[in-house]
Write an enzyme that holds these catalytic residues in place. Structure first.
Site, short mmCIF file in Angstrom:
data_model
loop_
_atom_site.label_atom_id
_atom_site.label_comp_id
_atom_site.label_asym_id
_atom_site.label_seq_id
_atom_site.Cartn_x
_atom_site.Cartn_y
_atom_site.Cartn_z
CB ALA A 66 24.68 -26.66 62.62
N GLY A 111 26.02 -27.97 57.62
CA GLY A 111 24.74 -28.68 57.66
C GLY A 111 23.86 -28.37 56.45
CD GLU A 114 26.91 -32.13 57.45
OE1 GLU A 114 26.49 -31.17 58.12
OE2 GLU A 114 27.65 -33.00 57.94
CD GLU A 134 30.93 -28.88 58.77
OE1 GLU A 134 31.77 -28.84 57.84
OE2 GLU A 134 29.73 -29.10 58.59
N1 CAA Z 1 25.10 -20.08 62.38
C1 CAA Z 1 24.64 -18.97 62.99
N2 CAA Z 1 24.58 -17.76 62.38
C2 CAA Z 1 25.00 -17.68 61.11
C3 CAA Z 1 25.48 -18.79 60.41
C4 CAA Z 1 25.53 -20.04 61.10
N3 CAA Z 1 25.94 -21.16 60.51
N4 CAA Z 1 25.83 -18.40 59.17
C5 CAA Z 1 25.56 -17.08 59.10
N5 CAA Z 1 25.06 -16.64 60.26
C6 CAA Z 1 24.64 -15.29 60.61
C7 CAA Z 1 25.84 -14.38 60.89
O1 CAA Z 1 26.30 -14.54 62.22
C8 CAA Z 1 25.23 -13.01 60.63
O2 CAA Z 1 24.48 -12.65 61.75
P1 CAA Z 1 24.54 -11.10 62.29
O3 CAA Z 1 23.97 -10.29 61.16
O4 CAA Z 1 23.66 -11.13 63.50
O5 CAA Z 1 25.97 -10.82 62.56
C9 CAA Z 1 24.24 -13.29 59.48
O6 CAA Z 1 24.01 -14.68 59.49
C10 CAA Z 1 24.79 -12.90 58.13
O7 CAA Z 1 26.04 -13.56 57.97
P2 CAA Z 1 27.40 -12.78 57.57
O8 CAA Z 1 27.35 -11.37 58.04
O9 CAA Z 1 28.54 -13.62 58.03
O10 CAA Z 1 27.24 -12.81 55.98
P3 CAA Z 1 28.41 -12.80 54.90
O11 CAA Z 1 27.76 -12.57 53.59
O12 CAA Z 1 29.52 -11.88 55.31
O13 CAA Z 1 29.03 -14.29 54.95
C11 CAA Z 1 28.87 -16.70 55.06
C12 CAA Z 1 28.22 -15.39 54.56
C13 CAA Z 1 30.18 -16.94 54.27
C14 CAA Z 1 27.89 -17.82 54.77
C15 CAA Z 1 29.20 -16.59 56.56
O14 CAA Z 1 28.01 -16.18 57.23
C16 CAA Z 1 29.64 -17.88 57.18
O15 CAA Z 1 30.80 -18.26 57.04
N6 CAA Z 1 28.75 -18.58 57.92
C17 CAA Z 1 29.07 -19.76 58.65
C18 CAA Z 1 29.17 -20.96 57.73
C19 CAA Z 1 29.59 -22.19 58.50
O16 CAA Z 1 30.65 -22.26 59.09
N7 CAA Z 1 28.73 -23.24 58.46
C20 CAA Z 1 28.99 -24.49 59.13
C21 CAA Z 1 28.36 -24.50 60.47
S1 CAA Z 1 28.87 -25.91 61.42
C22 CAA Z 1 27.88 -27.19 60.90
O17 CAA Z 1 27.03 -27.04 60.05
C23 CAA Z 1 28.14 -28.48 61.60
C24 CAA Z 1 27.43 -29.65 61.08
O18 CAA Z 1 27.93 -30.43 60.30
C25 CAA Z 1 26.06 -29.93 61.51
#
Ligand code: CAA
Length: 260
Positions: A66, A111, A114, A134
């Site tokens: 998400a 998500g 999921e 999460e």
């Molecule tokens: N939401 C919003 N933006 C996101 C995102 C997310 N889930 N995942 C990645 N992005 C964005 C980053 O903020 C970044 O944006 P900027 O370039 O503007 O800074 C861009 O995508 C590229 O990401 P990274 O620079 O972080 O890329 P990376 O290769 O270093 O890392 C990653 C990749 C490990 C996937 C890392 O981006 C990450 O940990 N993302 C979040 C994953 C996460 O926590 N997902 C769960 C979300 S909560 C959820 O989903 C709840 C539910 O059950 C519904």
């Protein structure tokens, strides 16, 4: 309506639905969820579509979860409704009356994992990474993850993944039954299409009824599930395809199914 974050291409009865917001690794913001739901509603109305491949744009990410930037404005009071919306859309994908195969081409986190779990079958490219991160954000999976993951991999494994944010490689996902196939990088969509083509040659009503019996039966007792199986068999045995299937076998020729 042109959709900014969700593209759909239909070819030979197979719709390839691509979530495309690569700047955020295809994270699901509110607009993307709306467009995803609308896409599946439209596909549901299109009789030419016989199966769906769901994937993410690019080779780095399927869906990275998400959109975390939306969380700051979601309060404890708002969260149940926020999550219920995603759950409803994923439920719709799960209940789609034709097969849906996820082509997981990179990160499938939160998500994203999921979403993949709401599909019938998951094909992962070798660089895919699954996870439920999460708890790092002080929240729990909210788009069905606490329910679908233990059903797929068992409660102990699901708890390890969810409590400790254990990331799961494609090979490990194959081992624990989270995905069904692992293919070289860049080939998940083609492999998903190949599998769907094989499924589409079978009796369409039979595949639909098998999906219904499996999905709905998973939430029933064995006895109720078997009653459902018997009633789904009734639907199949009432089709012209059943006679065609039996005749084709006896006449030693391929069946020509009509879907009725
Ligand atoms: N939401 C919003 N933006 C996101 C995102 C997310 N889930 N995942 C990645 N992005 C964005 C980053 O903020 C970044 O944006 P900027 O370039 O503007 O800074 C861009 O995508 C590229 O990401 P990274 O620079 O972080 O890329 P990376 O290769 O270093 O890392 C990653 C990749 C490990 C996937 C890392 O981006 C990450 O940990 N993302 C979040 C994953 C996460 O926590 N997902 C769960 C979300 S909560 C959820 O989903 C709840 C539910 O059950 C519904």
């Amino acid at each position: 309506m042109e959709k900014q974050f969700v593209h759909c291409q239909i070819d030979e009865g197979i719709a390839v639905v691509t979530i495309d917001n690569q700047a955020a690794l295809n994270a699901l913001n509110a607009q993307t969820l709306t467009q995803l739901e609308k896409t599946f509603d439209e596909l549901g109305q299109n009789p030419d579509v016989r199966g769906v491949v769901l994937t993410g744009a690019g080779e780095k990410s399927f869906v990275a979860g998400a959109d975390i930037s939306e969380f700051l404005k979601v309060s404890g009071k708002d969260a149940p409704e926020f999550m219920a919306r995603g759950q409803r859309i994923f439920d719709k994908i799960e209940a789609f009356d034709r097969p849906v195969v996820a082509a997981v081409n990179g990160y499938a986190l939160g998500g994203g994992s999921e979403l993949a779990m709401s599909c019938d079958i998951r094909i992962a490219s070798e660089n895919a990474i699954f996870g439920q991160p999460e708890v790092n954000l002080g929240i729990i999976p909210g788009y069905g993850g606490t329910q679908r993951l233990p059903r797929l991999v068992g409660p102990g494994m699901a708890k390890e993944i969810i409590f400790a944010d254990e990331r799961i490689s494609a090979q490990e996902a194959l081992r624990i039954g989270l995905v069904q196939r692992v293919v070289p990088r860049g080939q998940a969509v083609e492999e998903a299409k190949k599998l769907l083509k094989k499924i589409l040659a079978k009796g369409p009503v039979a595949v639909r009824m098998a999906k219904k019996a499996i999905n709905e039966g998973l939430n029933m007792s064995l006895a109720d599930g078997q009653k459902l199986e018997a009633s789904c068999s009734g639907v199949c045995f009432g089709t012209e395809d059943k006679d065609e299937g039996a005749k084709a076998f006896l006449e030693k020729r391929p069946a020509n199914f009509k879907g009725k």
